[in-house]
Write an enzyme that holds these catalytic residues in place. Structure first.
Site, PDB file in Angstrom:
ATOM      1  N   ARG A 107      -6.521  11.482  -7.268  1.00 41.82           N
ATOM      2  CA  ARG A 107      -7.770  10.735  -7.204  1.00 41.82           C
ATOM      3  C   ARG A 107      -8.977  11.606  -6.858  1.00 41.82           C
ATOM      4  NH1 ARG A 107      -9.213   6.196  -3.627  1.00 41.82           N
ATOM      5  NH2 ARG A 107     -11.172   6.905  -4.520  1.00 41.82           N
ATOM      6  N   TYR A 149     -15.119 -12.787   0.113  1.00 37.83           N
ATOM      7  CA  TYR A 149     -15.868 -11.555  -0.150  1.00 37.83           C
ATOM      8  C   TYR A 149     -17.184 -11.859  -0.851  1.00 37.83           C
ATOM      9  CZ  TYR A 149     -12.470  -7.954   1.192  1.00 37.83           C
ATOM     10  OH  TYR A 149     -11.643  -7.113   1.893  1.00 37.83           O
ATOM     11  N   ASP A 209      -6.841  -3.340  -6.864  1.00 36.85           N
ATOM     12  CA  ASP A 209      -7.562  -3.824  -5.689  1.00 36.85           C
ATOM     13  C   ASP A 209      -7.934  -5.279  -5.964  1.00 36.85           C
ATOM     14  OD1 ASP A 209      -9.140  -2.728  -3.090  1.00 36.85           O
ATOM     15  OD2 ASP A 209     -10.314  -4.285  -4.096  1.00 36.85           O
ATOM     16  N   ARG A 230       0.826  -1.217   0.000  1.00 31.80           N
ATOM     17  CA  ARG A 230       0.000   0.000   0.000  1.00 31.80           C
ATOM     18  C   ARG A 230       0.858   1.264   0.000  1.00 31.80           C
ATOM     19  NH1 ARG A 230      -4.497  -1.892   4.479  1.00 31.80           N
ATOM     20  NH2 ARG A 230      -5.365  -3.626   3.281  1.00 31.80           N
ATOM     21  N   ARG A 271      -3.238   6.520   0.337  1.00 27.22           N
ATOM     22  CA  ARG A 271      -3.743   7.700   1.038  1.00 27.22           C
ATOM     23  C   ARG A 271      -2.700   8.438   1.849  1.00 27.22           C
ATOM     24  NH1 ARG A 271      -8.594   4.777   3.980  1.00 27.22           N
ATOM     25  NH2 ARG A 271      -7.035   3.114   3.916  1.00 27.22           N
TER      26      ARG A 271
END
Length: 379
Positions: A57, A170, A93, A44, A48
């Protein structure tokens, strides 16, 4: 020997990345040669924590960001420019292959991947597995990888996919879950339906990985986010074979493969074996922050390189605490055939980017110190 399945212009084929510290570390289990510098990158790392990521983004959803080639490439490159890491990880992702195959899925802010429905019955799964991941659907991914590889030069790109168990979990849960009760229940109560689901997820993940490698990625990582929720028996019965199936899609390409999960100390040898069973030559096991690297190396029999495992929580600690921890991780990783320094999970979003840059500099300086002490010239 580079397989003919890779283009002559592939970075592993034309010499750009074959001798990079990352690739050499990933291949150290078979070559017996560690690079002079311990390579470092962060899970990652594109995300962010970077203001340039937030700016790029702005107004664009997560999945749309992954599927716009110019934007996905730019985001992948940002941490390489800022931190000087030894590898880029393709910005994606784990649910992107699902979206590309036509599954209704979105990433809800503050929640995570949310499916249009939960897939828990034989009929649900039978309808789902009719979906395919076509070459046309993968075009945004291959274009983004191509743009990124061209910009990276000698820095390798790592391809990325979610492992079949995590994708299936998921789908069964319909959204993120702490304990994956529905998935684990399906695995045991209806093994035939579970197997059909997880095999489909394996081919989806494998196709996604293969597309990235053929487009220029120099390594591949299979990330099993939720495997740690499984007992050893459940992993063996309901997950390991599917991971093997996924990785057979890239085994003939002879790229190094990293297999990583969280909370998986009890599964490390089984995860290694799942990669070996696919026919992958250069096998690397990622280790989360819970297990000291030297203990993980011992569990793995001392035969495969490891990746990890700086505790992400300590990125917010005073520098002297973090520095001591990083040095300890590097010392413990020194007993493995090869070591790629990384976090034991992803970069927290509130991490100061300057700290990550400083960690990269520290890892490289410790390598230089070790090389100087042994009289080895660092290239």
């Amino acid at each position: 020997m580079i397989p003919v399945a890779l283009s002559p212009a592939h970075p592993l084929h034309d010499g750009r990345t074959a001798q990079s510290p990352l690739v050499r570390a990933l291949r150290a289990g078979t070559t017996g040669e560690r690079p002079e510098i311990t390579p470092v990158w962060f899970m990652r790392q594109a995300g962010r924590s970077l203001p340039e990521y937030r700016a790029a983004r702005e107004g664009v959803s997560m999945l749309d960001s992954c599927l716009r080639p110019d934007l996905a490439s730019e985001i992948t490159l940002q941490p390489v420019r800022r931190h000087g890491v030894d590898a880029a990880i393709f910005f994606s992702d784990i649910v992107v292959p699902l979206r590309l195959a036509g599954v209704e899925v979105d990433i809800a802010p503050g929640v995570g991947p949310v499916m249009g429905q939960a897939y828990r019955t034989p009929d649900d799964v039978a309808r789902l597995v009719e979906a395919e991941l076509t070459t046309e659907a993968l075009a945004p991914i291959t274009e983004a990888v191509g743009l990124t590889v061209d910009a990276l030069g000698c820095t390798p790109l790592i391809g990325f996919a979610g492992a079949p168990f995590t994708l299936a979990a998921y789908l069964v849960e319909g959204r993120p879950s702490r304990d994956h009760l529905a998935a684990r229940a399906l695995l045991r109560s209806d093994p035939e339906t579970w197997q059909r689901l997880v095999d489909w997820a394996a081919d989806l993940a494998g196709t996604f990985l293969r597309a990235q490698v053929l487009a220029g990625a120099s390594a591949a990582q299979l990330f099993d986010s939720w495997a740690g929720s499984l007992s050893h028996a459940d992993y063996a019965d309901g997950a390991a074979g599917a991971s093997t199936r996924a990785l057979t899609h890239v085994a003939d390409l002879d790229v190094p493969v990293v297999h990583f999960g969280t909370g998986t100390e009890h599964l490390l040898p089984a995860m290694r074996d799942a990669v070996v069973a696919a026919g992958v030559r250069d096998v690397v096991v990622g280790v989360d922050y819970r297990t000291p690297l030297d203990e993980a190396v011992q569990l793995l029999g001392g035969t495969v390189p490891v990746q990890g495992n700086i505790d992400p929580a300590l990125l917010a600690a005073p520098w002297d605490v973090l520095e001591a921890h990083v040095r300890d991780v590097l010392r413990r990783g020194g007993v493995a055939p090869g070591h790629v320094a990384n976090l034991g999970h992803g970069v927290p979003p509130d991490t100061d980017p300057a700290v990550l840059t400083r960690v990269v500099e520290l890892v490289h300086s410790v390598s230089a110190e070790s090389a100087a002490a042994s009289g080895v010239e660092v290239r």
